[in-house]
Scaffold this active site. Structure first.
Site, PDB file in Angstrom:
ATOM      1  N   ARG B 227       0.819  -1.209   0.000  1.00 37.21           N
ATOM      2  CA  ARG B 227       0.000   0.000   0.000  1.00 37.21           C
ATOM      3  C   ARG B 227       0.858   1.266   0.000  1.00 37.21           C
ATOM      4  O   ARG B 227       2.059   1.224   0.246  1.00 37.21           O
ATOM      5  CB  ARG B 227      -0.977  -0.022   1.174  1.00 37.21           C
ATOM      6  CG  ARG B 227      -0.360   0.121   2.541  1.00 37.21           C
ATOM      7  CD  ARG B 227      -1.468   0.120   3.602  1.00 37.21           C
ATOM      8  NE  ARG B 227      -0.917   0.274   4.939  1.00 37.21           N
ATOM      9  CZ  ARG B 227      -0.572   1.447   5.459  1.00 37.21           C
ATOM     10  NH1 ARG B 227      -0.703   2.557   4.767  1.00 37.21           N
ATOM     11  NH2 ARG B 227      -0.068   1.518   6.683  1.00 37.21           N
ATOM     12  N   HIS B 228       0.208   2.375  -0.293  1.00 34.54           N
ATOM     13  CA  HIS B 228       0.869   3.675  -0.328  1.00 34.54           C
ATOM     14  C   HIS B 228       0.927   4.227   1.099  1.00 34.54           C
ATOM     15  O   HIS B 228      -0.043   4.101   1.837  1.00 34.54           O
ATOM     16  CB  HIS B 228       0.053   4.613  -1.222  1.00 34.54           C
ATOM     17  CG  HIS B 228       0.800   5.824  -1.656  1.00 34.54           C
ATOM     18  ND1 HIS B 228       1.022   6.893  -0.830  1.00 34.54           N
ATOM     19  CD2 HIS B 228       1.395   6.137  -2.824  1.00 34.54           C
ATOM     20  CE1 HIS B 228       1.712   7.820  -1.471  1.00 34.54           C
ATOM     21  NE2 HIS B 228       1.960   7.381  -2.698  1.00 34.54           N
ATOM     22  N   PRO B 229       2.040   4.843   1.484  1.00 30.79           N
ATOM     23  CA  PRO B 229       2.117   5.304   2.875  1.00 30.79           C
ATOM     24  C   PRO B 229       1.090   6.381   3.239  1.00 30.79           C
ATOM     25  O   PRO B 229       0.640   6.427   4.378  1.00 30.79           O
ATOM     26  CB  PRO B 229       3.551   5.833   3.011  1.00 30.79           C
ATOM     27  CG  PRO B 229       4.076   5.973   1.623  1.00 30.79           C
ATOM     28  CD  PRO B 229       3.303   5.018   0.774  1.00 30.79           C
ATOM     29  N   PHE B 234      -4.725   2.731  -2.758  1.00 31.83           N
ATOM     30  CA  PHE B 234      -3.544   2.691  -3.618  1.00 31.83           C
ATOM     31  C   PHE B 234      -2.794   1.451  -3.161  1.00 31.83           C
ATOM     32  O   PHE B 234      -1.972   1.513  -2.245  1.00 31.83           O
ATOM     33  CB  PHE B 234      -2.719   3.966  -3.398  1.00 31.83           C
ATOM     34  CG  PHE B 234      -1.689   4.253  -4.460  1.00 31.83           C
ATOM     35  CD1 PHE B 234      -0.642   3.381  -4.686  1.00 31.83           C
ATOM     36  CD2 PHE B 234      -1.751   5.430  -5.214  1.00 31.83           C
ATOM     37  CE1 PHE B 234       0.321   3.668  -5.651  1.00 31.83           C
ATOM     38  CE2 PHE B 234      -0.787   5.721  -6.179  1.00 31.83           C
ATOM     39  CZ  PHE B 234       0.247   4.832  -6.395  1.00 31.83           C
TER      40      PHE B 234
END
Lengths: 386, 386
Positions: B227-229, B234
């Site tokens: 995942r996106h931070p 996302f």
């Protein structure tokens, strides 16, 4: 000190990560990198954390040693100035979506008419040609489409992105290598050229023999976690307070490991008597090893196993590797004095050259810091008012 | 066609992966690479699968376009021949454990006395100096000690090795870049030099802003899967017959995704009304998206989501990326005719140069194929009998 690229002038249209890391690699070696930024806001990464006195550590790291000029690429006068700069430049690098530079009149075809010696590199997600050329690129997409995500992680878990932006970073490295090859070629022949680098191609290239396993044997490599495809025990194992690596690739090392573990009869066990047998019974062997490891901390286990002659290492977290003696001695973190942020520790450069070591002449530039210095002479020449 | 490095002669002492990939990058650009192999068996990778007519696909890929000479480095006459070769060489590359070349009298200090213009690169696990310099290097150890494994994988699972040998591959890339910088410097000044590349430094360098998150903010980045931070949704999501990427980084894209999903009231839900809120309630959102995705295959979902204006991609397996039109058009797999193996498809080169494209002049060499050709003249010169 003389740096290898000190006569090289780079016009840098790049933003975010892949392009800026590529031009950083050139700036580290002495190139004059002129970063062209959007007026008012600049590179998006000026807004990416972490921040020190509101200055971005992300931007500071990637843009050290560069100059910044603010130019609005939609302004024809800015384009005229850029074309003046191109006359004296050696390298142009950009990482817009394919087609953007052409619309601006700044594509290779246009610029080589002004300076036929120019070396021009484009970095994009899928390359300048090919079926996906116009798709937006994210590192996650590059890792997914390039095949790496499908073989990262454990079989029983979903495909996994590697923990840093390898699509960007590897594309930057291939581009920097390509630019140096093209510059070397130009030294011999006077001929400039165009270089097209795709993030997906870069990720695919990192897959090494996984690709030939398919093309030769029609085997589709799968996710196997951290273990070795044909040796065991060669994996990440859980000790009392964390994880360690144990790397046993042959019978002799396995015998040593058995001695270290107090000889619990493992090597006499037919399940573990050969590398092949151990790999077949890997889960059982892992359970035995992790059971034994519960009596030891990471530090104790790594020391005990190495002392016994078997390769073993800790799995360093980011704080641990940053604070490690190795990082200090190898100068892999360097302290930069920034006029606004103050002192900031940023990633060093792993290329250790004996006679022309990396020198970072300046911190990352403030937005537009060099606009006046750089375009002053061109303003007169082009009678432009910016 | 003229290739950029066709005047460059490389003496290649490397084995296995990191060194051979580095010299492959040079051979692809036209360098004459003379691979010095152990008599009788040669590079270990000649014994690594996959095999075609008993020829290794692993070796064939990495050693295309090189020449092979068999020389026993324990034989003083072989050393004498190598020293003759060094006089006419431009580059030496080796990836033995630090100290081995010195014992053989073939370290940089010795060879620069014979040829002061030599560019000499060493690739090792931990570098030529530093606290771990003498430790054995494996890719798994480099990924573990370099910090990458600690941030790859999911929080609830162990640290994870990325699925290909990135420690080797990135060290090879930094080394090839370093060699080109040093050759460029030599063109200007006549000065050769030594280059020291460590796999651990190379992995650490790939961590990009993860490092500054610690040095600036004292945050220790953890494993967050794919995942996106700071953005959501996302990540990698499960569809009916496999996984896909969905990349939504702002509210506008999220609104589009809601429309694609038939507007199930998500954007009115306070849990999902902002990027920050969505990231906080990421697991709930993921469950909703994956529930919706169960009605679609990967192909259907990727098409539907892209048509709606939201970036989405499949996660290609190795067979899929190998067979993809992108790979064909970009020439990322090349067919090589090998005298024993026959036709073999191997990984191409992602650096697409417009005027001096990569040309692979020859297949990988048979063991000792060029021994006679190369050492004939030196035998006379040194009165040596090999």
């Amino acid at each position: 000190m003389k740096q290898p690229l000190e006569k090289i002038k780079v016009l840098d249209f790049t933003r975010v990560l892949a392009g800026p890391y590529c031009t950083m690699l050139l700036a580290d070696m002495g190139a004059e990198v002129i970063k062209i930024e959007k007026p008012g806001t600049g590179d998006d990464t000026r807004g990416f954390g972490p921040f020190l006195n509101n200055e971005s550590g992300y931007f500071t790291f990637l843009n050290r040693g560069k100059k910044s000029i603010e130019l609005d690429l939609k302004n024809p006068e800015a384009i005229a100035i850029i074309k003046e700069l191109v006359k004296e430049a050696d390298v142009v690098i950009e990482n817009f979506r394919p087609g953007v530079m052409k619309k601006l009149g700044l594509d290779y075809e246009s610029l080589q008419l002004i300076n036929e010696r120019i070396v021009y590199a484009s970095i994009s997600g899928f390359g300048q040609y090919g079926p996906y050329s116009q798709r937006p690129a994210y590192d996650l997409v590059a890792q997914a489409m390039g095949g790496l995500a499908s073989i990262t992680g454990h079989a029983e878990h979903p495909p996994t992105r590697a923990g840093s932006s390898l699509g960007d970073m590897s594309a930057a490295l291939y581009a920097a290598y390509g630019v140096m090859v093209a510059l070397f070629h130009r030294e011999q022949t006077g001929e400039g050229q165009y270089i097209d680098i795709a993030m997906v191609d870069s990720i695919f290239s990192l897959l090494e023999s996984n690709v030939m396993r398919y093309t030769v044997d029609k085997i589709v490599p799968e996710r196997i976690g951290s273990r070795h495809p044909i040796s065991s025990p060669f994996d990440i194992y859980k000790a009392n307070d964390g994880y360690i690596v144990i790397a046993v690739a042959n019978d002799s090392l396995f015998n040593k490991l058995c001695r270290i573990m107090g000889d619990p009869g493992l090597k006499e066990d037919v399940r573990f008597s050969t590398d092949r047998a151990r790999t077949e019974h890997e889960n059982e062997l892992k359970a035995i090893i992790e059971n034994w490891l519960q009596a030891y901390t990471v530090e104790e286990a790594v020391e005990k196993i190495n002392e016994g002659g078997v390769p073993s290492s800790p799995i360093l977290t980011i704080d641990e590797i940053c604070e490690d003696e190795h990082t200090r001695v190898r100068e892999m973190l360097i302290e930069m004095e920034h006029p606004v942020a103050g002192k900031m520790k940023i990633l060093g450069n792993p290329v250790k050259l004996s006679k022309t070591p990396v020198v970072i002449k300046n911190p990352s530039p403030l937005l537009g810091e060099h606009t006046r210095e750089i375009i002053e002479k061109y303003k007169n020449r082009t009678k432009i008012n910016i």
